[in-house]
Enzyme design. Structure first.
Site, short mmCIF file in Angstrom:
data_model
loop_
_atom_site.label_atom_id
_atom_site.label_comp_id
_atom_site.label_asym_id
_atom_site.label_seq_id
_atom_site.Cartn_x
_atom_site.Cartn_y
_atom_site.Cartn_z
N LYS A 145 -34.95 48.57 -61.54
CA LYS A 145 -33.76 49.34 -61.17
C LYS A 145 -32.89 49.62 -62.39
O LYS A 145 -32.25 50.68 -62.47
CB LYS A 145 -32.98 48.61 -60.08
CG LYS A 145 -33.74 48.47 -58.77
CD LYS A 145 -34.22 49.81 -58.22
CE LYS A 145 -34.89 49.66 -56.87
NZ LYS A 145 -35.34 50.96 -56.31
N ASP A 205 -49.50 56.99 -50.69
CA ASP A 205 -49.29 55.75 -51.43
C ASP A 205 -48.65 56.13 -52.76
O ASP A 205 -49.32 56.52 -53.72
CB ASP A 205 -50.61 55.02 -51.66
CG ASP A 205 -50.41 53.65 -52.33
OD1 ASP A 205 -49.28 53.38 -52.79
OD2 ASP A 205 -51.38 52.88 -52.40
N GLY A 234 -40.65 57.80 -49.05
CA GLY A 234 -40.26 56.52 -48.50
C GLY A 234 -39.21 56.68 -47.42
O GLY A 234 -38.13 56.10 -47.49
N TYR A 267 -37.82 43.48 -59.83
CA TYR A 267 -36.99 44.43 -59.09
C TYR A 267 -35.77 44.83 -59.91
O TYR A 267 -35.47 46.02 -60.08
CB TYR A 267 -36.56 43.80 -57.77
CG TYR A 267 -35.71 44.72 -56.90
CD1 TYR A 267 -36.29 45.75 -56.19
CD2 TYR A 267 -34.33 44.53 -56.81
CE1 TYR A 267 -35.52 46.59 -55.39
CE2 TYR A 267 -33.56 45.36 -56.02
CZ TYR A 267 -34.15 46.39 -55.32
OH TYR A 267 -33.39 47.23 -54.54
N ALA A 268 -35.05 43.84 -60.45
CA ALA A 268 -33.86 44.13 -61.24
C ALA A 268 -34.23 44.94 -62.48
O ALA A 268 -33.52 45.90 -62.84
CB ALA A 268 -33.16 42.84 -61.63
#
Length: 249
Positions: A154, A58, A8, A150-151
């Site tokens: 992570k 990917d 990335g 997302y949270a």
């Protein structure tokens, strides 16, 4: 010479990290779903020492992380560090959040870092200075009204960092997680759209940051450069927060 895989690295923190590491003389392979962007990053750094290569990957697929590792090894013959910067942010109100968005987020943000570390482990063990740096977020430690997957991803990444550090520590491989706060990149655009636009929300946001501004990608890249260096030999299993003091306020 150190050989690093940046997963990335076509933009944002990943691209800034590639620039830092190439300037320091490292060989860098940038793997990204944006192959053209990854190639542009590598070409822009050709004046630096070391070698740079780029490849399409990917990382959200089951075999993508292992393919990225294989490409990096084929390009540079060894692998001393993996830096995982790829990520997905979906910002949607609770009632509208879809299972597909949850699954896409987990595949890239949590499963892929595990799979890439698993695939890279033999080369990192052989390095003698093996490093894994995963990119978390302050979202692991504080809530967000629309960033549910997302949270969660992570938060899981911070826990995964600890487990990988325990597993790889006996082989001399250090695993850390850098957790940026508000870094000024297009990655945050889904948040700005959800809250009605950047212009109206930025002042309120920066007023909560003790240093008074969003960070730059290079602010995080500098920390990553240290974490992949020999100087970090006794640092593992930790989440290193780079947020201008936001969590302290």
């Amino acid at each position: 010479m150190t050989s690093v895989l940046i997963a990335g690295g076509a933009s944002g923190i990943g691209a800034a990290t590639a620039a830092r590491l190439r300037a320091a003389g490292a060989d860098v392979h940038v793997a990204d779903i944006d192959a053209a962007g990854a190639t542009e990053v590598v070409k822009a750094l050709d004046h630096h020492p070391g070698a740079g290569t780029a490849g399409h990957c990917d990382l959200s697929t089951e075999d993508g992380p292992a393919l990225a590792v294989a490409d990096a090894l084929a390009a540079h013959g060894r692998l001393d560090a993996v830096v995982f910067c790829a990520g997905l942010l979906v910002e949607t109100e609770l009632d509208a959040f879809e299972v597909a968005d949850w699954d896409r987020t987990m595949a890239l943000n949590l499963r892929a870092p595990f799979l890439i570390t698993q695939a890279a482990a033999p080369a990192l063990r052989a390095s003698g200075n093996g490093r894994v740096v995963l990119t978390g977020s302050t979202a692991a430690f504080r809530g967000g009204g629309g960033s549910f997957a997302y949270a969660a991803s992570k938060g899981g990444l911070v826990a995964l960092t600890r487990s990988l550090a325990v597993a790889l520590g006996p082989d001399g491989v250090c695993v850390t997680c850098v957790c940026p706060g508000w870094i000024d990149t297009p990655f945050n655009d889904p948040y700005w759209r959800r809250v009605g636009g950047r212009e109206t929300a930025l002042t309120a946001l920066t007023s909560r940051i003790p240093l008074g501004a969003q960070g730059r990608p290079d602010d995080v890249a500098g920390v990553i450069e240290f974490l992949v260096s020999p100087d970090s030999r006794y640092l593992t299993g930790q989440a290193v927060v780079v947020d201008g003091g936001l969590l302290a306020s």
